[in-house]
Scaffold this active site. Structure first.
Site, PDB file in Angstrom:
ATOM      1  N   ASP A 145      -5.815   3.164  -8.345  1.00 61.08           N
ATOM      2  CA  ASP A 145      -6.229   2.686  -7.026  1.00 61.08           C
ATOM      3  C   ASP A 145      -5.752   1.272  -6.772  1.00 61.08           C
ATOM      4  O   ASP A 145      -5.431   0.547  -7.697  1.00 61.08           O
ATOM      5  CB  ASP A 145      -7.760   2.652  -6.975  1.00 61.08           C
ATOM      6  N   LYS A 177      -0.310   3.839  -2.330  1.00 60.53           N
ATOM      7  CA  LYS A 177       0.962   3.907  -1.592  1.00 60.53           C
ATOM      8  C   LYS A 177       1.255   5.313  -1.082  1.00 60.53           C
ATOM      9  O   LYS A 177       2.309   5.565  -0.515  1.00 60.53           O
ATOM     10  CB  LYS A 177       2.115   3.454  -2.506  1.00 60.53           C
ATOM     11  N   MET A 187     -17.909  -2.568   1.575  1.00 62.07           N
ATOM     12  CA  MET A 187     -17.004  -2.234   2.685  1.00 62.07           C
ATOM     13  C   MET A 187     -17.624  -2.599   4.039  1.00 62.07           C
ATOM     14  O   MET A 187     -17.463  -1.861   5.006  1.00 62.07           O
ATOM     15  CB  MET A 187     -16.665  -0.728   2.654  1.00 62.07           C
TER      16      MET A 187
END
Ligand SMILES: C[S@@+](CC[C@H](N)C(=O)[O-])C[C@H]1O[C@@H](n2cnc3c(N)ncnc32)[C@H](O)[C@@H]1O
Length: 413
Positions: free
Chosen positions: A206, A228, A343
Site C-alpha cells: 500500500d 499505482k 481519514m
C-alpha cells in the site's frame, strides 16, 4: 575435566515435565514448556500471579505443597527453579536415582541438563549453549537472532520440503499473508510480519507502507505497488484481489503489506474473502494501528484512568450527511470518551459542527497527528470548536488522525 554437552531437541508433547518452584524462574521457564505441549506438573506452595493464571486456566497441574519424590512418577524431565540449594539438591538426587534429566536454576554445575538460550523463526529453532555461561549464550543467541531477522533466506536455513504444512524449503508457497506494516516507523512492524516479508516471493504494498521495509526486500522479489493500480477504488481493489489470487495459485508466497492493521479500514477482509473463494490459504498478521499509535506518538493515551473509559475509532471519509455514511455522529456526540477519527481531514469542519450540534462541548480538547511515528510527524493541539480552522491554517495534510477528548491533555504536566 568437563566435557561438552550433547545437544538434543526434546519432543515433549504430552510428556510429563515436573517444575519445582513457583517464583520468577519458573515463570520464565514455563511458556516454552507449554509451547512444546508438555504435560506440566508444577510443585510449589505458592505461585506468582502469572503462574497462577496458567494454573487457573487449566494449562498445567499445580500441586500446592513442597516436593515429594513421588512427584517424579512418570516424569521425563524435571526443572528445579528454587533458590534453596538443599531443596534443589534433594530433587536432583531423586531425579538422578530415577535417570531423569534435571535442570537446576540454582547450580548449573550440579545439573544433568542445561537449558539453552533460544531464538525461534517459524519452523527454525536455534538453541545456544554457552559452555555453562548463560550470558555468553544469550549474547551469541542475540547476534544470531539479528542475523536471521534480516537474512532468513527462503531456500537456505529453513529446512526440507514439508508437505503437511504446505511449505517448501520452509517457504509458504501458494499462500497469502495479510500483514500489518504498522503506522510508519519501519521498526513498528511485528516480528512475525517482518519474518514473512523476508520470505515473500511477491509483495503487494500500500501507499502508507513504510518505504524502508520495501528497501530491504531481496532483489528477486516482485514488488507490486497497489497505489499505482489504475481505475477507481473498487476496480483497483478487484485488481489487487486478482493479483493476490493469481500469484498464489501460480505457487508464490504473496505478502499483502498494508499500513497499520489490515482489518482497520484496510479492506483486509475483502482480500481474505477473495482468497478464500479461490481456495488460497491466508495468514493474517495484525499490525500496530495508527488509530492508537498516532495518538501515542503525540503523547496522548487513548484511555487514561479517571479520564476516559472508552475510545471509539471512526472513519471520516464520508461527510456526516452523506447518504452512504454508516456512522451515527449524533450518538458519538453523546459519548464522554475518546474519539479517534481516521481519514477525516477533508470533512473535519462538517464533522466537528455535527458533534457540537448534538451536544459535545466546543471546548473539548482535540489534536491532529500527521504522519505519526515518522521523521515528518506533526502535531496540532486545539479544541473541537477550533480544530478544523486551525488545521487549515497549519496546512496539515493526510495521512493524519484526529483525536477528540480529555485524554488529549491527560499527560500534560
Ligand atoms: C485507509 S486508512 C488505513 C488505516 C490503517 N489500516 C491503520 O490501521 O492504521 C488510512 C488512514 O489511517 C490514518 N493513518 C495511517 N497512517 C498514519 C500515520 N502514520 N499518521 C497519522 N495517520 C495515519 C490516516 O487517517 C489515514 O487517512
Amino acid at each position: 575435566m568437563t566435557s561438552n554437552p550433547y545437544p538434543l531437541g526434546l519432543r515433549l508433547h504430552g510428556r510429563r515435565v515436573v517444575v519445582v518452584g513457583g517464583g520468577a524462574v519458573a515463570t520464565r521457564r514455563l511458556p516454552a514448556l507449554l509451547d512444546a505441549g508438555a504435560d506440566v506438573l508444577l510443585v510449589a506452595p505458592e505461585l506468582t500471579p502469572a503462574l497462577r493464571a496458567q494454573a487457573d486456566a487449566g494449562r498445567l497441574h499445580w500441586v500446592p505443597r513442597r516436593f515429594v519424590p513421588e512427584d517424579l512418577d512418570g516424569a521425563w524431565l524435571v526443572q528445579v527453579a528454587v533458590d534453596d540449594s538443599m531443596a534443589a539438591a534433594s530433587v536432583s538426587a531423586v531425579a538422578a536415582e530415577r535417570r531423569i534429566f534435571c535442570v537446576r536454576a540454582d547450580d548449573r554445575t550440579a545439573a544433568t541438563a542445561w537449558t539453552p538460550a533460544v531464538t525461534r523463526h517459524g519452523p527454525v529453532t536455534v538453541a545456544v549453549l554457552g559452555g555453562g555461561d548463560p550470558r555468553r549464550a544469550m549474547t551469541v543467541r542475540d547476534a544470531i537472532r539479528d542475523l536471521l531477522a534480516v537474512r532468513l533466506a527462503p531456500d537456505g536455513i529453513a529446512g526440507r520440503p514439508d508437505a503437511s504444512s504446505g511449505t517448501t524449503g520452509g517457504r509458504q508457497a501458494g499462500r497469502v499473508a495479510l500483514v500489518g506494516a504498522g503506522p510508519g516507523d519501519p521498526e513498528l512492524i511485528t516480528v512475525k510480519g517482518w519474518r514473512l516479508l523476508t520470505e515473500a516471493d511477491v509483495v503487494v504494498a500500500d501507499r502508507l507502507v513504510p518505504g524502508l521495509l520495501l528497501d530491504e526486500l531481496r532483489p528477486d522479489v516482485e514488488l507490486v505497488d497497489a497505489s499505482k493500480i489504475p481505475y477507481g477504488p473498487s476496480r483497483a481493489q478487484e485488481e489487487i484481489n486478482q493479483i493476490l489470487v493469481d500469484r498464489a495459485l501460480a505457487g508464490a508466497f504473496v505478502v499483502r503489506l498494508k499500513g497499520g492493521d489490515p482489518y482497520v479500514f484496510g479492506r483486509g477482509g475483502e482480500e481474505l474473502l477473495a482468497c478464500a473463494a479461490a481456495g488460497v490459504p491466508v495468514t493474517v498478521v495484525p499490525g500496530v494501528t495508527s488509530s492508537i499509535a498516532a495518538p501515542a506518538a503525540a503523547g496522548i493515551p487513548v484511555t487514561h484512568r479517571g479520564v476516559a473509559h472508552e475510545f471509539t475509532v471512526v472513519s471520516g471519509h464520508l461527510a456526516p450527511d452523506a447518504p452512504a455514511s454508516l456512522v451515527r455522529w449524533d450518538a458519538l456526540a453523546g459519548l464522554h470518551g475518546t474519539l479517534v477519527i481516521l481519514m477525516g481531514l477533508k470533512n473535519l469542519a462538517a464533522i466537528t459542527a455535527t458533534l457540537i450540534a448534538h451536544g459535545r462541548s466546543p471546548q473539548t480538547s482535540a489534536a491532529v497527528v500527521q504522519e505519526a511515528t515518522t521523521g515528518t510527524q506533526r502535531v496540532l493541539r486545539s479544541t473541537l470548536g477550533e480544530v478544523a480552522a486551525d488545521l487549515l491554517a497549519a496546512e496539515l495534510r493526510p495521512p493524519a488522525v484526529v483525536v477528540v477528548g480529555d485524554v488529549v491533555d491527560a499527560l500534560d504536566g
